[in-house]
Design a protein around this motif. Structure first.
Motif, PDB file in Angstrom:
ATOM      1  N   ALA A  92       0.799  -1.223   0.000  1.00  0.00           N
ATOM      2  CA  ALA A  92       0.000   0.000   0.000  1.00  0.00           C
ATOM      3  C   ALA A  92       0.830   1.270   0.000  1.00  0.00           C
ATOM      4  O   ALA A  92       0.299   2.354  -0.215  1.00  0.00           O
ATOM      5  N   MET A  93       2.128   1.166   0.231  1.00  0.00           N
ATOM      6  CA  MET A  93       2.971   2.352   0.190  1.00  0.00           C
ATOM      7  C   MET A  93       3.244   2.816  -1.226  1.00  0.00           C
ATOM      8  O   MET A  93       3.634   3.953  -1.447  1.00  0.00           O
ATOM      9  N   GLY A  94       3.082   1.926  -2.193  1.00  0.00           N
ATOM     10  CA  GLY A  94       3.595   2.232  -3.507  1.00  0.00           C
ATOM     11  C   GLY A  94       5.112   2.155  -3.449  1.00  0.00           C
ATOM     12  O   GLY A  94       5.707   1.811  -2.434  1.00  0.00           O
ATOM     13  N   PRO A  95       5.789   2.469  -4.531  1.00  0.00           N
ATOM     14  CA  PRO A  95       7.258   2.450  -4.531  1.00  0.00           C
ATOM     15  C   PRO A  95       7.805   3.504  -3.576  1.00  0.00           C
ATOM     16  O   PRO A  95       7.227   4.586  -3.433  1.00  0.00           O
ATOM     17  N   PHE A  96       8.917   3.223  -2.931  1.00  0.00           N
ATOM     18  CA  PHE A  96       9.523   4.203  -2.035  1.00  0.00           C
ATOM     19  C   PHE A  96      11.016   3.935  -1.915  1.00  0.00           C
ATOM     20  O   PHE A  96      11.497   2.835  -2.183  1.00  0.00           O
ATOM     21  N   TYR A  97      11.721   4.970  -1.490  1.00  0.00           N
ATOM     22  CA  TYR A  97      13.159   4.870  -1.253  1.00  0.00           C
ATOM     23  C   TYR A  97      13.413   4.983   0.236  1.00  0.00           C
ATOM     24  O   TYR A  97      12.860   5.870   0.911  1.00  0.00           O
ATOM     25  N   CYS A  98      14.252   4.106   0.770  1.00  0.00           N
ATOM     26  CA  CYS A  98      14.624   4.139   2.183  1.00  0.00           C
ATOM     27  C   CYS A  98      16.084   4.552   2.287  1.00  0.00           C
ATOM     28  O   CYS A  98      16.977   3.782   1.921  1.00  0.00           O
ATOM     29  N   PRO A  99      16.365   5.758   2.781  1.00  0.00           N
ATOM     30  CA  PRO A  99      17.762   6.184   2.896  1.00  0.00           C
ATOM     31  C   PRO A  99      18.545   5.384   3.921  1.00  0.00           C
ATOM     32  O   PRO A  99      19.777   5.311   3.841  1.00  0.00           O
ATOM     33  N   GLY A 100      17.846   4.760   4.875  1.00  0.00           N
ATOM     34  CA  GLY A 100      18.524   3.998   5.908  1.00  0.00           C
ATOM     35  C   GLY A 100      19.311   2.821   5.375  1.00  0.00           C
ATOM     36  O   GLY A 100      20.354   2.454   5.933  1.00  0.00           O
TER      37      GLY A 100
ATOM     38  N   LYS B 125      17.943   1.633  -0.410  1.00  0.00           N
ATOM     39  CA  LYS B 125      17.256   0.704  -1.289  1.00  0.00           C
ATOM     40  C   LYS B 125      15.926   1.300  -1.756  1.00  0.00           C
ATOM     41  O   LYS B 125      15.240   1.981  -0.995  1.00  0.00           O
ATOM     42  N   VAL B 126      15.599   1.000  -3.012  1.00  0.00           N
ATOM     43  CA  VAL B 126      14.287   1.318  -3.570  1.00  0.00           C
ATOM     44  C   VAL B 126      13.424   0.068  -3.455  1.00  0.00           C
ATOM     45  O   VAL B 126      13.861  -1.020  -3.825  1.00  0.00           O
ATOM     46  N   TYR B 127      12.220   0.224  -2.954  1.00  0.00           N
ATOM     47  CA  TYR B 127      11.318  -0.903  -2.762  1.00  0.00           C
ATOM     48  C   TYR B 127      10.096  -0.745  -3.667  1.00  0.00           C
ATOM     49  O   TYR B 127       9.528   0.342  -3.770  1.00  0.00           O
TER      50      TYR B 127
END
Length: 301
Positions: A139-147, A150-152
């Motif tokens: 439900a988030m759609g695509p996102f980037y995690c700076p931690g 990684k792109v999910y």
């Protein structure tokens, strides 16, 4: 988009076999979606809620998942070990090829400025997966995690993009990846950290305004990628640019607020209007210069 036969990235973690259902293999833009977890109706609700109200999508997911207090908890049932083989399905190979192209472009642009580009990872998952930013869900759609840099993406998002948001086409799909990689570029340049440092120090309205500038810059950086990919490898086919522009327009804050049936509230914008998103993508596409993407010093967006 001309992508078949091109290099695929070695930086793809395919977690889709770890459980949770999802999209079977299909061509880019294909219709086949299934599996367990949150349905596509819930996906659209979460996307609209996050985009319109400026809510951290992790919080949205916590609420939709029934987790207390909106706090996102780890998902131990989802394995994190990356697959060693390339994605076996056409859509997986497509996003892997797009990622490889962004690697080629950004490595060269960083090198030209005396820097070294650090490739992000692209994680394919179904349903839910642990991240350094909390549990990522469809439900988030695509996102980037700076931690974890990684792109999910759950590839089921592409059906939502086409059927519920009205943005079909393989280059629209490529734009999505390029936008998230744009956030990775911002992270490497220290821009994201500077924006996040303002959180809690300024009003919500001003924070939303900074978020808009951050997102529009990622749109511009996606355009920079497209410019250089076309110049070096002639990846564009007739109608591709229009597909990307349509996708940018469909996910403008004003368009999403109208789609949700509510009033347009500029002070709640976190990603920018349709016109702004289109304009900044076009700016990056037209010149291919990172310097043109300085949304933070722009008097008018």
């Amino acid at each position: 988009m001309k992508w078949e036969g091109q290099r695929q990235s070695e930086n793809v973690e395919d977690r889709r076999d770890a459980g949770g259902g999802g999209m079977p293999g299909g061509a880019p833009g294909g219709r086949r979606v299934g599996g367990r977890g949150l349905g596509l109706g819930t996906v659209a609700i979460a996307l609209v809620a996050g985009w319109i109200f400026g809510i951290n999508p992790l919080t949205v997911l916590g609420l939709l998942g029934g987790e207390g207090g909106g706090m996102v908890q780890p998902a131990p049932q989802v394995q994190t070990a990356p697959a060693v083989r390339p994605p076996p399905d056409p859509l997986g190979r497509f996003v892997s090829t797009v990622l490889a192209d962004t690697e080629d472009v950004w490595r060269e642009l960083f090198r030209a400025q005396g820097g070294v580009y650090q490739d992000p990872k692209l994680v394919l998952f179904r349903g839910a997966t642990p991240t350094a930013c909390g549990t990522g869900q469809t439900a988030m759609g695509p996102f980037y995690c700076p931690g974890d840099q990684k792109v999910y993406i759950d590839l089921a998002f592409y059906q939502t993009l086409r059927d519920q948001l009205g943005a079909p086409g393989d280059f629209a799909q490529a734009y999505v990846i390029a936008h998230e990689v744009g956030h990775h570029v911002q992270h490497l340049l220290g821009i994201t950290a500077k924006v996040d440092a303002q959180r809690g120090r300024i009003s919500e309205t001003r924070m939303n305004a900074l978020s808009v500038r951050l997102e529009l810059q990622a749109d511009c950086l996606a355009g920079v990628w497209a410019h250089h990919a076309q110049r070096s490898r002639q990846v564009l086919e007739q109608g591709d640019v229009e597909e990307a522009l349509n996708a940018a327009a469909r996910i403008g804050d004003d368009a999403l607020q109208r789609q949700a049936g509510g009033a347009v509230r500029p002070d709640s914008f976190t990603h920018g209007t349709s016109a702004q998103r289109v304009a900044w993508f076009q700016r990056g596409l037209g010149g291919g210069r990172m310097a043109d993407c300085n949304t933070f010093d722009a008097r008018r967006l």
